[in-house]
Design a protein around this motif. Structure first.
Motif, PDB file in Angstrom:
ATOM      1  N   LYS A  72       0.908  -1.142  -0.088  1.00  0.00           N
ATOM      2  CA  LYS A  72       0.029  -0.073  -0.183  1.00  0.00           C
ATOM      3  C   LYS A  72       0.838   1.061  -0.062  1.00  0.00           C
ATOM      4  O   LYS A  72       1.797   1.217   0.702  1.00  0.00           O
ATOM      5  CB  LYS A  72      -0.802   0.071   1.278  1.00  0.00           C
ATOM      6  CG  LYS A  72      -2.230  -0.527   0.838  1.00  0.00           C
ATOM      7  CD  LYS A  72      -2.953  -0.800   2.130  1.00  0.00           C
ATOM      8  CE  LYS A  72      -4.017  -1.964   1.795  1.00  0.00           C
ATOM      9  NZ  LYS A  72      -4.379  -2.577   3.127  1.00  0.00           N
ATOM     10  N   ALA A  76      -1.955   6.910   0.965  1.00  0.00           N
ATOM     11  CA  ALA A  76      -3.105   6.244   1.027  1.00  0.00           C
ATOM     12  C   ALA A  76      -3.645   6.021   2.116  1.00  0.00           C
ATOM     13  O   ALA A  76      -4.611   6.424   2.847  1.00  0.00           O
ATOM     14  CB  ALA A  76      -3.391   5.239  -0.077  1.00  0.00           C
ATOM     15  N   THR A  77      -2.782   5.276   2.757  1.00  0.00           N
ATOM     16  CA  THR A  77      -3.172   4.755   4.313  1.00  0.00           C
ATOM     17  C   THR A  77      -3.236   5.891   5.270  1.00  0.00           C
ATOM     18  O   THR A  77      -4.103   5.874   5.865  1.00  0.00           O
ATOM     19  CB  THR A  77      -1.893   3.759   4.649  1.00  0.00           C
ATOM     20  OG1 THR A  77      -0.854   3.429   3.320  1.00  0.00           O
ATOM     21  CG2 THR A  77      -2.493   2.545   5.264  1.00  0.00           C
ATOM     22  N   LYS A 215      -7.919   5.075   0.152  1.00  0.00           N
ATOM     23  CA  LYS A 215      -6.433   5.556  -0.160  1.00  0.00           C
ATOM     24  C   LYS A 215      -6.296   5.651  -1.748  1.00  0.00           C
ATOM     25  O   LYS A 215      -5.733   6.739  -1.891  1.00  0.00           O
ATOM     26  CB  LYS A 215      -5.692   4.077   0.060  1.00  0.00           C
ATOM     27  CG  LYS A 215      -5.298   4.060   1.417  1.00  0.00           C
ATOM     28  CD  LYS A 215      -4.706   2.801   1.913  1.00  0.00           C
ATOM     29  CE  LYS A 215      -4.447   2.388   3.333  1.00  0.00           C
ATOM     30  NZ  LYS A 215      -3.759   1.034   3.656  1.00  0.00           N
TER      31      LYS A 215
END
Lengths: 678, 414
Positions: A72, A76-77, A215
Motif C-alpha cells: 500500500k 493512501a493509508t 487510499k
C-alpha cells in the motif's frame, strides 16, 4: 497464535470468547474458506485435516496481509486512517518521509509481534467505530429477518435455512432424519456464530476495501494534483518558450537592423573615403595650380625686378677684401667643375675609408673575442670530456666531432686574418657546437645541483661551510690587518705632509723613509764639502797672492811713479809701457779661473726632491679595492665625482650619495671636478 | 661663475664671436663690440636703422647687421673700423641674411623667397639662386663649410641643389621623393644629407653627398609626423622627434631604427633621476624652519631661490593637453640636441613644456628628467663638455651635468 493474529484487528469482543476459541477458530476458518470446504465431511479425520489446512491457510493469509500492508502506498493509508479516526490521526500526523518508515513497520508489528495489547489499543477505535456502524445494519437485517420468519412458517424457514446452510456447507441445523424439524440448538448457535463471524469478516473486508478505496481515491487525487501541477508547469514552460521565441525573433530583427546599419555605415564610410580622396585630389590639384600660378608670379616679379634695373640694388664696399684663405677667386670653368667633383668624391671616399677602418677594427675585436671565447670554451669542456669519456654514449659520440672541431678551430685561427668566408663559417659553426655542448653541460650541472640540494644536505656541506666561514674569518682578519697597516702608513704620510714645521718628527720620518737617500746625500755632501774646502784653500791662496800682488803692485806703482818721475825727468817714456800691461793682465786671469768654481757649484747643488704626487688614503684604498668608490657608497648612477666640493648639488642628491655639499648656490664652479678632497 | 654688469640690447641681439674673443650687442641702430675678457668697448658702429639681425663671420673679422624692413645689410670690419660695406636689396625686399662659411659672402633671401642673392666681399660678382623653398630649414651649410644644400621647388616638385661654397658652382641637383619638403640638414661629417618631409607625412630621406638616395625611413602614416631632427656630433646617430611624443634614433650604417625613446607622463624607469625644481623665497639665513612661512607668503620673481630635489619614482609629469582644433598643436618633440661627445641627448616635449629629458646614448636609456617650475625656453649644450644649460625666462640659469643639477640665480639690479 495465528488465530489471535487474525482476530486482532477485529474487536475486543474476540478476547471475551477465548474459551471458545479453539473450536471457534476451527469454524471460523472453515467459514472463511467455506466455498473451498463444501465437500467437508464431518468425521474422525476431520480435525486433523482441518489442522493441516489451517496451518497452510495461516501462512497463506499472513502472507497476504503482509503483502497488502507492504504494497500500500503510504499516503493512501495515511489519509484513510486519518479520515477514519480523527483521534488517532496524531499518530500519523508525521510528515510523509518519517511516516513512510513508520506505517509498514507498524503493520508488520501488528501482524507478527506478540505485543497484543499495544496493537489492539491502537487499533481499538476503528473496531469500535465498526461496531457502531454495524448496529443499524443488524437491526435492519433483524427486521428483514422478522419479515422472513413468522409464527406460521417456522418449519419452512428452518428447513429453508437448513437447506441454505447445508448448501453453504454448514452443518445441518436439524436432524434431517427426524423430519420433525426441531432445531439443534448447538448447531444453530454454532452456525449463527459462524455467520456472525462471517458477517464481521465481510464487514472488515469491506472496511478494508473502503480504506483501500479511500487510499486509492486520495492517491488518485494526489495524482490529479500532480497532473494539474505538471499541466501548469507545461503551460508555463509553453508560455516561456513562446516568450523566448518572441525575444529571439526580436533579437533577430535587431541583428538584421544592425546589419543594415552596418552596411549603411560601411557605405557611408566608403562614400566619405571617396569624398576625402576626391577632395584630396582636388586639393592637390588646386594646390598645384596655385603653386604654378605662384611660381609664375614669382617669375614675373623676378623679371620685373631685373628689367626695372633697380638702382638701389647694389653693394657699396670701401675696398674689396681678400679671401679668408688668401687665394684669389678662380674663373668658373670645366676644370673647376672637375676639381669640385674630384674633391667631392675624395671626401666621400675618405668617409667610407674611415668607416671601413672603424668596421675593420670592430670586426677584429669581435673576432678576437670570439676566438677567446672559443678557446675558453674548449678549455672548459675538454677536461670534462676526458673525465667522462666512457660515461655516456652521447659524449663518446661527440668526441670525434670535437677533435675535428679543434682542428677546424686551429685552421680557422690561421685563416682568421684572411677572413675567408669558409673559415668564418666553420668558426661560427664550431662555436655554435661548443656553445651547445656548454649549455648541455650547464644544464647537467644544474640538474646535479638541484639533485644535491634536494637529496642530501649532509655533513659534507656543513663541514665545507664551516671551513668556508673559517677562511672568510681569516680573510677578514687579514683585511683588517692590511687596513690597519694602511692606516698607520697613511697617518705617517699625513704627518709628514701636514706638519713640516714639526722638525723633529719630520726629521725622524725623513730618517725613516729616506735613510738611503740621506746616506747618499751625505756622501755627496761630504765630497762637496771637501771640494769646497779645497776651493776655499785655493781661494785663500789666490787672495794671498792677490794681496801680495797688490803689495807688489803698490811697490811697483811706487817704483813706476818713481821711475816715471825719473823718466819724466829723463824724457824717455816708451821703454816701460809693455811691462806695465803685462802686469795688469795677471789679476784678470785669476778671476777667470775662479769663475768655473761657481758654475761647478751650481751644477753640483743637489736638486730638491721632486714633489712626488702623494696618493690619498681613498686612492690607496681604491687601488687595493678595500673600499668602493668614495663618492658613491650607494652606487649612485653618477660617475662618482661627488667629492667635488665646489659643485653645488641639491640637498637630495647629496643625501642620496652620502655627500654633504655646500648648500650655497651663489659661488660655485664645475671646473674642479677632478680635484680630490685632499 | 662670474657675472658681468648688465648690458643693454635690443631684439635679443647679443652674439659672442666664433673665436670667443669678442661680444657684439645691438642697441637700436648702434652696434657695440666688446672684448670678452675685459668687457671694454672696442668699437662702436652706427647702422642706418634698427638692426633686426646680426651675425659674426666665421673668422670673427666681420659683423653683418641686417635691417629687413629697409632691405639693407651693413657689414663692419673689426680690423679696419673705418671699412664699411652696405648691401641694398632694393625693392626685392629681404627676409633673411646670413654669412657663407668662408666669411666673405653674404646670402640674402628676398621677399617671397624669390631668389637667394650671393654677394661677395672679395669681388664684384653677384650670384642668384632661383626657386628657393620657403620651409623649416631650406638651406644648410656642411660643417666644414665646403658645401651648401638648398631646398628648391620647381614644377610642384621638391629638389635639392648642392653648391660648392668656394665658387658657388652647382655640384648636384636632384629631385626628392617628398610631398612637401620641410628641411635639409647635413651630417656633421658632411657626407650625408638628411631630408625630411612636411609634418603631414612621416618621411626621412638620406642622400649621399653625390646625390644617391641612401635610405628612406618612415615610422608611421597618416598621423602628424616629424617635428625636429638632430645629428649627433659623430654623425653616428640621427635623432628624429615627432608629433607622437617619441624620439627615434637611426644608426649610420643601416639607417634603421636603433631605439625609440618615449616621453611618458609617468616616469617609472628606476634608473632615471628626476630633478624637480623647488622654489622658495630667499631670506638671509634660509633655514628649513622658515620654509613654510616663505612658501605661504609667496615670493616675487627675483626674490625666489630655487633648488633641485630628487623625486622618488614614479613621478607624474605635468602634461598640457594640446588644443586639437588648432594647427601646429603643441605636442611632440620640438627640440633635440646631442652633447658634444654624442653621449647624451636632450629633448623637449611640447606638451610637457617644463621638462627637459636627458637620455644616455651609450646605454640607450633615460638618464634624467629636469622638471622646472616654468616652461623651458631653450637649452644648449656646452661646446666642450657634456653640460647642459637651460633657461625658463626667470632670473635663473640651470645647468645639468652627469654629476648633478644646479640652479644659478643671475644677479640683476632692478
Amino acid at each position: 497464535m495465528a488465530a489471535v493474529l487474525l482476530v486482532a484487528p477485529g474487536s475486543r469482543k474476540a478476547s471475551n470468547l477465548q474459551a471458545n476459541l479453539r473450536s471457534a477458530d476451527r469454524r471460523e476458518l472453515v467459514a472463511s474458506h467455506g466455498p473451498r470446504l463444501t465437500k467437508y465431511v464431518p468425521g474422525s479425520g476431520r480435525w486433523a485435516r482441518f489442522r493441516r489446512f489451517h496451518r497452510r491457510h495461516v501462512s497463506d493469509t499472513s502472507g497476504v496481509h503482509r503483502d497488502l500492508c507492504a504494497e500500500k502506498p503510504f499516503i493512501a493509508t495515511c489519509v484513510a486512517l486519518a479520515l477514519r479516526s480523527p483521534a488517532d490521526s496524531q499518530l500519523f500526523s508525521h510528515p510523509a518521509d518519517t511516516g513512510d518508515r513508520w506505517t509498514p513497520a507498524m503493520a508488520e508489528s501488528s501482524l507478527e509481534s506478540s505485543n497484543m495489547s499495544c496493537n489492539s489499543s491502537r487499533l481499538m477505535y476503528p473496531s469500535r467505530n465498526h461496531t457502531h456502524s454495524s448496529m443499524p445494519l443488524s437491526k435492519q437485517s433483524y427486521s428483514v429477518l422478522s419479515a422472513f420468519c413468522s409464527e406460521g412458517n417456522i418449519a419452512q424457514c428452518i428447513s429453508y435455512i437448513n437447506q441454505e446452510m447445508s448448501s453453504l456447507g454448514f452443518p445441518a441445523l436439524c436432524n434431517e432424519l427426524d423430519s420433525g424439524g426441531d432445531l439443534k440448538a448447538v448447531s444453530v448457535l454454532n452456525n449463527m456464530y459462524e455467520l456472525l463471524q462471517l458477517h464481521r469478516r465481510s464487514l472488515r473486508a469491506l472496511e478494508e476495501l473502503e480504506t483501500e478505496q479511500l487510499k486509492s481515491a486520495s492517491h488518485l487525487e494526489h495524482l490529479k494534483l500532480c497532473n494539474s501541477r505538471l499541466k501548469e508547469q507545461l503551460e508555463q514552460s509553453r508560455r516561456e518558450s513562446t516568450g523566448l521565441c518572441e525575444r529571439e525573433r526580436q533579437l533577430q530583427m535587431k541583428v538584421k537592423s544592425l546589419q543594415n546599419c552596418l552596411k549603411n555605415e560601411k557605405e557611408e564610410v566608403q562614400k566619405l573615403q571617396n569624398i576625402i580622396s576626391s577632395r584630396a585630389s582636388q586639393y592637390n590639384h588646386d594646390m598645384k595650380r596655385k603653386e604654378r600660378e605662384f611660381s609664375k608670379l614669382k617669375e614675373r616679379l623676378n623679371q620685373l625686378l631685373i628689367d626695372k634695373k633697380d638702382k638701389r640694388l647694389a653693394i657699396e664696399v670701401l675696398n674689396y677684401v681678400g679671401r679668408s684663405d688668401g687665394k684669389r677667386s678662380l674663373w668658373k670653368t670645366g676644370k673647376t667643375e672637375a676639381r669640385n667633383e674630384g674633391e667631392m668624391y675624395q671626401t666621400l671616399l675618405n668617409d667610407y675609408e674611415s668607416r671601413q677602418k672603424e668596421l675593420l677594427v670592430e670586426n677584429a675585436e669581435l673576432k678576437k673575442v670570439l676566438q677567446q671565447m672559443k678557446k675558453e670554451m674548449v678549455s672548459i669542456l675538454s677536461p670534462r670530456k676526458h673525465s667522462q669519456k666512457g660515461e655516456t654514449i652521447d659524449d663518446s659520440l661527440d668526441l670525434p666531432g670535437s677533435e675535428n672541431e679543434e682542428e677546424v678551430c686551429d685552421s680557422s685561427r690561421e685563416t682568421l686574418e684572411l677572413s675567408c668566408e669558409h673559415a668564418r663559417e666553420q668558426l661560427t659553426n664550431s662555436i655554435r657546437q661548443q656553445w651547445r655542448r656548454l649549455k648541455n653541460h650547464m644544464e647537467k650541472l644544474d640538474n646535479q645541483a638541484s639533485l644535491v640540494q634536494n637529496g642530501s644536505l649532509g655533513d659534507n656541506e656543513v663541514i665545507s661551510r664551516k671551513s668556508h666561514e673559517e677562511t672568510v674569518e681569516k680573510l677578514k682578519l687579514e683585511i683588517q690587518q692590511c687596513k690597519d697597516f694602511i692606516q698607520t702608513q697613511q697617518q705617517l704620510w699625513q704627518q709628514q705632509l701636514s706638519c713640516p714645521c714639526d722638525d723633529e718628527t719630520a726629521a725622524l720620518l725623513n730618517d725613516c723613509y729616506m735613510l738611503e737617500e740621506k746616506e747618499r746625500l751625505k756622501e755627496e755632501w761630504r765630497l762637496f764639502d771637501e771640494q769646497k774646502k779645497n776651493f776655499e784653500k785655493e781661494r785663500r791662496n789666490f787672495t794671498e797672492a792677490a794681496i801680495r800682488l797688490g803689495h807688489e803692485r803698490k811697490a811697483f806703482e811706487e817704483d813706476r811713479a818713481m821711475w816715471l818721475k825719473h823718466q819724466f825727468l829723463n824724457m824717455t817714456p816708451f821703454l816701460d809701457r809693455n811691462k806695465s800691461q803685462s802686469a795688469l793682465k795677471s789679476p784678470e786671469a785669476s778671476e777667470v779661473t775662479v769663475a768655473p768654481e761657481s758654475q761647478y757649484h751650481n751644477a753640483f747643488s743637489t736638486p730638491k726632491a721632486a714633489p712626488a704626487k702623494i696618493p690619498s688614503t681613498a686612492d690607496l684604498y681604491r687601488t687595493l679595492r678595500l673600499l668602493p668608490d668614495h663618492g658613491s657608497p650607494r652606487s649612485q648612477p653618477k660617475n662618482g665625482n661627488w667629492q667635488d666640493s665646489d659643485v653645488i648639488l641639491s640637498r637630495d642628491v647629496s643625501a642620496k650619495s652620502g655627500f654633504l655639499g655646500a648648500a650655497d648656490c651663489s659661488i660655485y664652479s664645475l671646473v674642479g671636478t677632478e680635484s680630490s678632497p685632499n | 661663475m662670474n657675472f658681468s654688469e648688465v648690458f643693454k640690447h635690443t631684439n635679443q641681439l647679443c652674439r659672442v664671436s666664433p673665436d670667443g674673443k669678442y661680444l657684439a650687442t645691438c642697441v637700436q641702430y648702434r652696434l657695440v663690440v666688446r672684448d670678452v675678457s675685459s668687457l671694454q668697448i672696442l668699437h662702436l658702429y652706427t647702422c642706418l636703422d634698427q638692426v633686426t639681425c646680426m651675425e659674426w663671420s666665421s673668422d670673427s673679422q666681420f659683423i653683418l647687421c641686417a635691417m629687413y624692413k629697409r632691405a639693407l645689410v651693413q657689414v663692419w670690419s673689426l680690423e679696419q673700423p673705418d671699412w664699411h660695406c652696405k648691401i641694398d636689396e632694393g625693392s626685392a625686399g629681404l627676409v633673411s641674411s646670413r654669412w657663407s662659411p668662408d666669411g666673405r659672402h653674404i646670402l640674402n633671401t628676398t621677399e617671397f623667397h624669390l631668389r637667394v642673392t650671393v654677394w661677395s666681399l672679395c669681388s664684384k660678382s653677384v650670384s642668384y639662386i632661383k626657386y628657393p623653398k620657403a620651409c623649416q630649414k631650406g638651406l644648410d651649410f656642411s660643417r666644414d663649410g665646403r658645401y651648401v644644400a638648398l631646398a628648391e621647388r620647381r614644377d610642384c616638385k621638391d629638389h635639392v641643389s648642392v653648391f660648392v661654397c668656394d665658387d658657388w658652382q652647382l655640384l648636384r641637383h636632384f629631385e626628392t621623393d617628398t610631398q612637401d619638403l620641410a628641411g635639409v640638414e647635413w651630417s656633421p661629417n658632411g657626407c650625408v644629407l638628411a631630408v625630411w618631409d612636411t609634418c603631414l607625412e612621416y618621411r626621412v630621406l638620406l642622400y649621399s653627398l653625390d646625390g644617391r638616395l641612401l635610405s628612406t625611413y618612415s615610422a608611421y602614416e597618416w598621423c602628424l609626423g616629424i617635428k625636429s631632427i638632430a645629428w649627433s656630433a659623430s654623425s653616428q646617430f640621427l635623432a628624429i622627434g615627432s608629433y607622437d611624443e617619441k624620439v627615434r634614433i637611426l644608426n649610420h650604417i643601416t639607417w634603421k631604427k636603433l631605439i625609440e625613446f618615449e616621453h611618458p607622463a609617468t616616469v617609472s624607469n628606476s634608473k632615471a633621476v628626476v630633478y624637480k625644481e623647488m622654489e622658495r623665497r630667499h631670506v638671509g639665513g634660509c633655514d628649513d624652519l622658515t620654509l613654510h612661512h616663505q612658501i605661504t607668503l609667496g615670493g616675487s620673481l627675483f626674490n625666489t631661490q630655487s633648488k633641485y630635489e630628487i623625486c622618488p619614482l614614479p613621478v607624474q609629469i605635468p602634461v598640457v593637453k594640446p588644443d586639437s582644433d588648432r594647427a601646429n598643436p603643441k605636442v611632440g618633440i620640438s627640440s633635440m640636441a646631442f652633447s658634444v661627445d654624442s653621449r647624451y641627448l636632450a629633448t623637449k616635449n611640447d606638451n610637457m613644456p617644463s621638462c627637459v629629458w636627458v637620455w644616455d646614448i651609450q646605454r640607450l636609456r633615460l638618464l634624467a628628467v629636469l622638471e622646472q617650475t616654468a616652461p623651458v625656453r631653450c637649452f644648449q649644450w656646452d661646446p666642450r663638455r657634456p653640460r647642459l644649460a637651460l633657461c625658463t625666462g626667470s632670473s635663473k640659469l640651470y645647468i645639468w651635468s652627469p654629476a648633478g643639477c644646479i640652479s644659478v640665480p643671475v644677479p640683476v639690479e632692478e
